[in-house]
Design an enzyme around this catalytic site. Structure first.
Site, PDB file in Angstrom:
ATOM      1  CG  HIS A  37      -1.935   1.116   1.180  1.00  0.00           C
ATOM      2  ND1 HIS A  37      -3.195   0.947   0.640  1.00  0.00           N
ATOM      3  CD2 HIS A  37      -1.862   2.408   1.578  1.00  0.00           C
ATOM      4  CE1 HIS A  37      -3.852   2.086   0.720  1.00  0.00           C
ATOM      5  NE2 HIS A  37      -3.067   2.993   1.291  1.00  0.00           N
ATOM      6  CB  CYS A  38       2.109   3.245  -2.725  1.00  0.00           C
ATOM      7  SG  CYS A  38       3.297   4.564  -3.060  1.00  0.00           S
ATOM      8  N   PRO A  39       1.662   5.120   0.229  1.00  0.00           N
ATOM      9  CG  PRO A  39       3.147   5.923   1.842  1.00  0.00           C
ATOM     10  CD  PRO A  39       2.816   4.703   1.044  1.00  0.00           C
TER      11      PRO A  39
END
Length: 314
Positions: free
Chosen positions: A104-106
């Site tokens: 999950h990429c911020p």
């Protein structure tokens, strides 16, 4: 004029791929992996342990799943109430199972998985080229700044800041892009690097690797004209993947077919379920799966460990 044209090409490709990475919804497992109402009731009634695994094995008998938990159990998500496809994981941020989840990429506020992994790679590539182009074109003015060759105005500080920002982003992006290029070459996800996929026979970190060429085609597709464009062209549906059980890295001693000469497909350890049609041609060089008797399946799966329990993986 040449610099302006090149700048806007890099900028448009960068924005396009970034937009696709952000707004492409992560793909979730199809309905066939969700438990039916009766199976959910049976699972809730049964005590945890081998009896629950029997319910899950019955629900998953027609599904193309080859990976297991650390104890050899069927991978099941108790939040989404589904049997997890291979390489699927539950994202705690999105609160749903993501097909071929990488992380999950911020930076994009989205899960990077099967549906947008190609876009994410292109985003890294074009942002790196964009920063390198800015640093390269700004370098001559940056040198003039230190040699007092620029007019004494506040604009010269903008030039210095622009060069430092582009150079620092180039360094960080090059390391991240290089890492994901290595992942593509080995057909791994970030999660699989930290925890190798577990098959019925053993843990195999190269279980999904088919050789550099075929690994690349799984992400970018067969048509090279789409490789550099943020257009979805990945092979398959994200629920099933060609699998090769190997003893060593297939790239170390590849054969003309793209697979290692030591690559073994152990038919008796896999369910005799077909792969998706869009993925099958990647295994044209390999033997087809063979039928397994029901008794042998029952004897080999879940019976070696009497205290086998169901594990819910993230």
């Amino acid at each position: 004029v040449v610099c302006l044209v090149a700048y806007h090409i890099f900028f448009m490709l960068f924005v396009w791929s970034y937009w696709k990475t952000i707004f492409t919804l992560p793909m979730n497992p199809s309905k066939e992996f969700h438990l039916s109402y009766s199976d959910k009731e049976s699972l809730e009634r049964e005590p945890r342990g081998e009896s629950q695994q029997e319910v899950l094995r019955r629900a998953a008998k027609d599904l193309p799943i080859y990976t297991r938990t650390m104890s050899g159990a069927i991978r099941y998500c108790d939040r989404c109430h589904l049997v997890k496809p291979d390489r699927c994981h539950h994202c705690s941020v999105c609160d749903k199972c993501i097909l071929k989840m990488d992380h999950h990429c911020p930076w994009v506020n989205n899960c990077v998985g099967f549906s947008n992994y190609k876009f994410f790679l292109l985003f890294l590539a074009y942002s790196l080229l964009y920063c390198l182009f800015i640093a390269a074109t700004d370098l001559q003015y940056f040198i003039k700044f230190w040699t007092n060759g620029l007019p004494d105005t506040q604009a010269k500080f903008h030039i210095m800041f622009l060069f430092f920002a582009a150079a620092m982003f180039s360094v960080s992006l090059s390391s991240l892009f290089g890492y994901h290029c290595w992942l593509v070459s080995k057909n791994k996800s970030t999660l699989e690097v930290f925890r190798a996929p577990i098959f019925r026979h053993r843990t195999d970190k190269n279980g999904f690797s088919l050789g550099f060429s075929k690994n690349l085609r799984q992400v970018f597709g067969d048509e090279k004209k789409y490789w550099l464009l943020p257009v979805f062209s990945s092979l398959g549906d994200g629920c099933s993947f060609p699998t090769c059980l190997v003893n060593q890295d297939p790239e170390q001693a590849s054969t003309p077919g793209g697979l290692s000469s030591t690559c073994k497909i152990e038919n008796h350890l896999f369910p005799a379920k077909p792969l998706r049609d869009s993925q099958s041609h990647l295994l044209t060089d390999t033997p087809s799966w063979s039928e397994t008797s029901g008794k042998a399946e029952k004897g080999k799966v879940g019976m070696s460990n009497p205290a086998l329990t169901m594990e819910n993986e993230t």
